[in-house]
Design an enzyme around this catalytic site. Structure first.
Site, mmCIF file in Angstrom:
data_model
loop_
_atom_site.group_PDB
_atom_site.id
_atom_site.type_symbol
_atom_site.label_atom_id
_atom_site.label_comp_id
_atom_site.label_asym_id
_atom_site.label_seq_id
_atom_site.Cartn_x
_atom_site.Cartn_y
_atom_site.Cartn_z
ATOM 1 N N LYS A 229 41.099 42.875 51.038
ATOM 2 C CA LYS A 229 41.488 43.315 49.705
ATOM 3 C C LYS A 229 40.848 44.080 49.252
ATOM 4 C CE LYS A 229 46.056 39.706 50.270
ATOM 5 N NZ LYS A 229 46.734 39.104 49.599
ATOM 6 N N HIS B 260 40.194 33.633 30.402
ATOM 7 C CA HIS B 260 40.107 32.620 31.332
ATOM 8 C C HIS B 260 38.820 32.169 30.103
ATOM 9 C CE1 HIS B 260 41.044 36.399 34.238
ATOM 10 N NE2 HIS B 260 41.474 34.973 34.637
ATOM 11 N N ARG C 101 49.055 31.522 29.613
ATOM 12 C CA ARG C 101 48.932 32.045 28.961
ATOM 13 C C ARG C 101 50.760 33.091 27.627
ATOM 14 N NH1 ARG C 101 47.308 37.830 31.447
ATOM 15 N NH2 ARG C 101 48.344 36.860 32.793
ATOM 16 N N SER D 104 42.729 41.159 33.031
ATOM 17 C CA SER D 104 41.736 41.926 33.187
ATOM 18 C C SER D 104 42.737 43.221 33.870
ATOM 19 C CB SER D 104 41.173 41.155 34.893
ATOM 20 O OG SER D 104 40.834 40.067 34.464
#
Ligand code: PNS
Length: 164
Positions: A40, A16, A91, A128
């Site tokens: 969420k 990121h 990516r 992540s």
């Protein structure tokens, strides 16, 4: 021209950061926006406040970058911001299909354009989720995420282990 770099950022990774740094060189201003949904919240390791604090620390050295959050549709946020461009990172080819779908939906919903920036190949395996998985086993994550994320991950898993 201004850009918005939206995401979950749970937490921000070096991939990121690479995309953000490249975007900050192209656009006059880039807002990193944590898109969150209170319903969420349980899906994320870090609370919205924690993710924002990590982002503030990680982006402090980038003068034309600011941090924000929004709950709702990205196109509504873009409208509120007076439009601009959405920046998303790629990516690997595997990211493309999902990103293409979101970009088309956002264009259909709000006439917003998306610009893709390729992260350097050294970050192609960093996410992540993987950083969290490794950190949960006390593995070394210092080369995958910025210092603010690494420290927050170590702290979080130490707290979880201590039952706090
Ligand atoms: O970091 P992520 O999880 O890949 O980011 C995905 C995100 C947050 C950018 C995307 O889910 C999003 O824009 N959510 C906001 C709700 C929305 O606008 N949905 C319609 C397009 S998918």
């Amino acid at each position: 021209m201004n850009a918005v770099f939206p995401g979950s950022f749970d937490p921000i990774t070096n991939g990121h950061m690479d995309v953000l740094t490249r975007a900050a060189k192209i656009f006059d201003h880039v807002t990193v926006t944590v898109m969150h949904n209170a319903r969420k919240q349980g899906r994320h390791l870090f609370s919205l406040e924690e993710r924002l604090a990590i982002l503030h620390e990680a982006t402090a050295q980038l003068p034309n970058v600011s941090v924000d959050s929004f709950s709702g549709l990205l196109v509504d946020y873009m409208r509120q911001q007076g439009k601009g461009i959405i920046v998303r990172g790629l990516r690997a080819v595997s990211d493309y299909e999902y990103e293409l779908q979101i970009a088309h939906l956002n264009r259909q919903l709000g006439e917003v354009e998306t610009v893709f920036i390729m992260a350097a190949t050294r970050w192609s395996y960093v996410s992540s989720s993987m950083a969290k998985e490794i950190a949960s086993y006390r593995g070394e994550i210092g080369s995958m995420v910025p210092l603010a994320s690494a420290e927050a991950l170590r702290r979080k898993y130490a707290e979880l282990e201590a039952g706090r």
